[in-house]
Design a protein around this motif. Sequence first.
Motif, mmCIF file in Angstrom:
data_model
loop_
_atom_site.group_PDB
_atom_site.id
_atom_site.type_symbol
_atom_site.label_atom_id
_atom_site.label_comp_id
_atom_site.label_asym_id
_atom_site.label_seq_id
_atom_site.Cartn_x
_atom_site.Cartn_y
_atom_site.Cartn_z
ATOM 1 N N ALA A 508 0.850 -1.191 0.000
ATOM 2 C CA ALA A 508 0.000 0.000 0.000
ATOM 3 C C ALA A 508 0.881 1.234 0.000
ATOM 4 C CB ALA A 508 -0.928 0.012 1.213
ATOM 5 N N ALA A 509 0.479 2.236 -0.786
ATOM 6 C CA ALA A 509 1.210 3.500 -0.860
ATOM 7 C C ALA A 509 0.288 4.621 -0.397
ATOM 8 C CB ALA A 509 1.689 3.757 -2.289
ATOM 9 N N LEU A 510 0.753 5.416 0.553
ATOM 10 C CA LEU A 510 -0.005 6.563 1.048
ATOM 11 C C LEU A 510 0.418 7.791 0.268
ATOM 12 C CD1 LEU A 510 0.275 5.872 4.893
ATOM 13 C CD2 LEU A 510 -1.475 5.063 3.285
ATOM 14 N N ASP A 511 -0.462 8.256 -0.613
ATOM 15 C CA ASP A 511 -0.228 9.398 -1.495
ATOM 16 C C ASP A 511 1.144 9.297 -2.158
ATOM 17 O OD1 ASP A 511 -1.775 11.609 -2.453
ATOM 18 O OD2 ASP A 511 -0.193 12.912 -1.719
ATOM 19 N N ALA A 512 1.364 8.203 -2.837
ATOM 20 C CA ALA A 512 2.624 7.954 -3.538
ATOM 21 C C ALA A 512 2.326 7.255 -4.859
ATOM 22 C CB ALA A 512 3.539 7.086 -2.680
ATOM 23 N N LEU A 513 3.315 7.227 -5.714
ATOM 24 C CA LEU A 513 3.308 6.545 -7.006
ATOM 25 C C LEU A 513 2.508 7.281 -8.080
ATOM 26 C CD1 LEU A 513 2.811 2.802 -5.917
ATOM 27 C CD2 LEU A 513 4.908 4.148 -5.942
ATOM 28 N N HIS A 514 1.485 8.071 -7.706
ATOM 29 C CA HIS A 514 0.639 8.696 -8.728
ATOM 30 C C HIS A 514 1.157 10.053 -9.187
ATOM 31 C CE1 HIS A 514 -1.271 11.688 -6.030
ATOM 32 N NE2 HIS A 514 -1.122 10.744 -5.104
ATOM 33 N N TYR A 515 2.229 10.582 -8.576
ATOM 34 C CA TYR A 515 2.804 11.854 -9.012
ATOM 35 C C TYR A 515 3.694 11.593 -10.232
ATOM 36 C CZ TYR A 515 1.259 13.955 -4.605
ATOM 37 O OH TYR A 515 0.498 14.428 -3.552
ATOM 38 N N LEU A 516 3.194 11.896 -11.406
ATOM 39 C CA LEU A 516 3.912 11.520 -12.620
ATOM 40 C C LEU A 516 5.169 12.356 -12.838
ATOM 41 C CD1 LEU A 516 0.966 10.852 -15.091
ATOM 42 C CD2 LEU A 516 2.120 9.296 -13.515
ATOM 43 N N GLY A 517 5.271 13.495 -12.173
ATOM 44 C CA GLY A 517 6.484 14.306 -12.304
ATOM 45 C C GLY A 517 7.570 13.924 -11.326
ATOM 46 N N LEU A 518 7.340 12.866 -10.543
ATOM 47 C CA LEU A 518 8.306 12.502 -9.505
ATOM 48 C C LEU A 518 8.644 11.016 -9.514
ATOM 49 C CD1 LEU A 518 9.916 13.482 -7.030
ATOM 50 C CD2 LEU A 518 7.892 13.045 -5.634
ATOM 51 N N PHE A 519 7.650 10.141 -9.616
ATOM 52 C CA PHE A 519 7.914 8.715 -9.429
ATOM 53 C C PHE A 519 8.378 7.982 -10.689
ATOM 54 C CE2 PHE A 519 5.763 9.714 -5.539
ATOM 55 C CZ PHE A 519 6.349 8.869 -4.615
ATOM 56 N N PRO A 520 7.623 7.982 -11.793
ATOM 57 C CA PRO A 520 8.128 7.217 -12.947
ATOM 58 C C PRO A 520 9.454 7.785 -13.437
ATOM 59 C CG PRO A 520 5.832 7.888 -13.256
ATOM 60 C CD PRO A 520 6.347 8.645 -12.082
ATOM 61 N N THR A 521 10.261 6.919 -14.009
ATOM 62 C CA THR A 521 11.563 7.352 -14.520
ATOM 63 C C THR A 521 11.402 8.528 -15.476
ATOM 64 O OG1 THR A 521 12.366 5.092 -14.363
ATOM 65 C CG2 THR A 521 13.658 6.612 -15.704
ATOM 66 N N GLN A 522 12.185 9.569 -15.259
ATOM 67 C CA GLN A 522 12.093 10.780 -16.067
ATOM 68 C C GLN A 522 13.120 10.744 -17.195
ATOM 69 O OE1 GLN A 522 9.655 13.228 -15.083
ATOM 70 N NE2 GLN A 522 9.143 11.394 -13.887
ATOM 71 N N ASP A 523 12.889 11.580 -18.198
ATOM 72 C CA ASP A 523 13.927 11.846 -19.183
ATOM 73 C C ASP A 523 15.167 12.322 -18.434
ATOM 74 O OD1 ASP A 523 15.363 14.123 -20.848
ATOM 75 O OD2 ASP A 523 14.447 12.754 -22.308
ATOM 76 N N PRO A 524 16.374 11.860 -18.808
ATOM 77 C CA PRO A 524 17.587 12.251 -18.066
ATOM 78 C C PRO A 524 17.725 13.757 -17.885
ATOM 79 C CG PRO A 524 18.103 10.500 -19.613
ATOM 80 C CD PRO A 524 16.679 10.892 -19.885
ATOM 81 N N ARG A 525 17.333 14.531 -18.882
ATOM 82 C CA ARG A 525 17.445 15.978 -18.736
ATOM 83 C C ARG A 525 16.492 16.504 -17.670
ATOM 84 N NH1 ARG A 525 16.623 17.435 -24.946
ATOM 85 N NH2 ARG A 525 15.097 15.773 -24.560
ATOM 86 N N ASP A 526 15.269 15.940 -17.632
ATOM 87 C CA ASP A 526 14.298 16.379 -16.637
ATOM 88 C C ASP A 526 14.723 15.970 -15.232
ATOM 89 O OD1 ASP A 526 12.739 17.456 -18.628
ATOM 90 O OD2 ASP A 526 11.474 15.659 -18.840
ATOM 91 N N SER A 527 15.207 14.746 -15.104
ATOM 92 C CA SER A 527 15.621 14.292 -13.774
ATOM 93 C C SER A 527 16.832 15.064 -13.288
ATOM 94 C CB SER A 527 15.918 12.786 -13.791
ATOM 95 O OG SER A 527 16.936 12.475 -14.722
ATOM 96 N N ASP A 528 17.762 15.365 -14.169
ATOM 97 C CA ASP A 528 18.937 16.150 -13.776
ATOM 98 C C ASP A 528 18.520 17.549 -13.344
ATOM 99 O OD1 ASP A 528 20.553 14.026 -14.327
ATOM 100 O OD2 ASP A 528 21.268 14.781 -16.269
#
Length: 648
Positions: A508-528
């Motif tokens: 179970a995740a409490l208000d987690a995983l659904h933030y698409l700008g934070l959890f799924p792997t980002q483009d390297p430029r965006d994550s950097d």
Amino acid sequence: MSSTDITDPGTTPLTPLRLREVTVPNRLWMSPMAQYAAGQDGRPTDWHLVHYGARAVGGVGLVMVESNAVGPLHRTTSADLGIWNEDQAAAHRRLTSFIAGRGAVPAVQLLAAGRKGSHRLPWHGAGQNGPVGVADGGWELIGPSAVPFGDLSVPREATPADLDEVVEAFAHAARTAHLAGYEVVEIHAAHGYLLHQFLSPLANHRTDEYGGSLQNRMRLPLDVARAVRAAFPPEKPVFVRVTATDWAEGGITLDEATMFAKELAGVGIDLLDVTSGVLVRDREARPPQREGVNVDFADALGKASGLAVAPVGQIGGLALAREVIGSGRADAVLIGRALLRDPYLALRVRSGDPAAWPAQYHRALRQRTRPLMHTARTHTSGMTVTNENTADREVRRTHDTTIRYTVSGPDTGPKLVLIHGWGCDRTDFDAITRALPPHCRVVAVDLAEHGESRSARDVWTMEEFAEDVAAVLAAESVRDCVVVGHSLGGAVAVEVGRRLPGTVSQVAALDALHYLGLFPTQDPRDSDAFVRAFREDFAGATRGLVEGGSPKGTDPALKDAYFAKMVAVRQPAGIRSIEGLVHWDMDAALAGTAPPVTVFAVRSILAQEAVDRYGDRIRIVPVDLGSHHFHVESPEGTAELLAGLLPG
């Protein structure tokens, strides 16, 4: 010489301690911790009244108010408390009156910052490493030599006239503290501030009578000690916070600290508050992460000088306090961060004594159906146990990693494993644990470098955090459980489920995983770019996280409290774990996780895009319990959600 009780083996934390004509009702004391919340001209505010008042209500015997600058040019920041004029003394009387009214002894620490002055607040920009120049509202610094502390401004080498002013400023501050109602003053001669700078050859390169030999380097601190002792009423005790070692080659050694302690005894000092390190910014010069790291130093200095001693630093539990005081190795203990987490820690020694608790709180003692306060005892294994079914424990891994966790409830009950979010700790789940059905077995874990867990490793991925939790489950012989994680802890929970499919029945995740700008792997430029924002303005980026998780109408005080907790996350683990999260491959993790995954998401924050993307792989349940930290705001409602996941 002072009149001080002698601590015999067998003394308990509840035994009063007499120092001169002041009797401290017990030996669990609050350590001074800067709040950076002063009002105009360094005066205490309502924050200080509530902050210190809560710990006085909470049962500590002595409340040591944070470092107060002895003059405007001796501050660390513009938000420091001060005690150099009568207006400040009048404002301090609100604190001393309330503290004394609750039966605790009001004490105050006196400080001259030296080269560690004129910096930013810890949560602004570069924080304590960010200098504030004179042109930007800062002030000129003095030091024993023109040697800066890290990135702060280069101090001017103090002249003899400057040092005369320092001595008089401390004496004047002691007189002002008496007017303010303080029963104890403490001279801060440690943690890299001015008096410590003069003591250590790492900061003191002088060739005059204030530098070179230890006798010369002790000259200014001893002059200050004499002046304060003479200025403060003879019936009231004077403490000195001393450093036992700089933890750095060429710095102060225990032998030198012992000689200094003996000199302080001759001056008429009553107690040594024993600490170590923090003179230089080198990571290698920090005190090691070890429970009670300064206890042995305090024991040695007390035996050598004949003075009462109280160690400070990494004293997080009542069991250690009992052992240290009961064995006679110290006369009292100064507790810091543990009291930030739990203002009522000292009262937990007396949970069976309603008279020790405020009358206003007695209804909580009478009406509880599950234990809210616990009397600690120690098993032969060394673990601290708070009742028959609650224990604070630890497991050790490689890379000097020690994971602390709490277990509660009967071992035969269904197992629930709780993992906190980034910048938080396991105490966030205390209220939830109390609200869960009493037959549940709850394991609440502090992730590495969060809460009480410590690690010297270099890997801060979700996978490595999951290994920490897996080690806890192995230590507890857990064979079937539901794993729950908040925020970043949700990612860790998924990884635990992926690693232990035969053990974890649900995630179970409490208000987690659904933030698409934070959890799924980002483009390297965006994550950097995301990580760079934290490196360039850590406080600002942290504030952004808090705001992003706060629906419209969230109480600003709640947001400020979450921000203050998160921005204090230990570094470099804080930034490195954020980096590990944005590089985490959530899609691969979900694909490889056998147990079902449920996300309890704040309805007003949940984006339809997340539902569309992950709705077929995870069960997303919108909730209306508060902000991103709803488990803290609505523990009963959260407990009801989690109880619904348990078997039976």
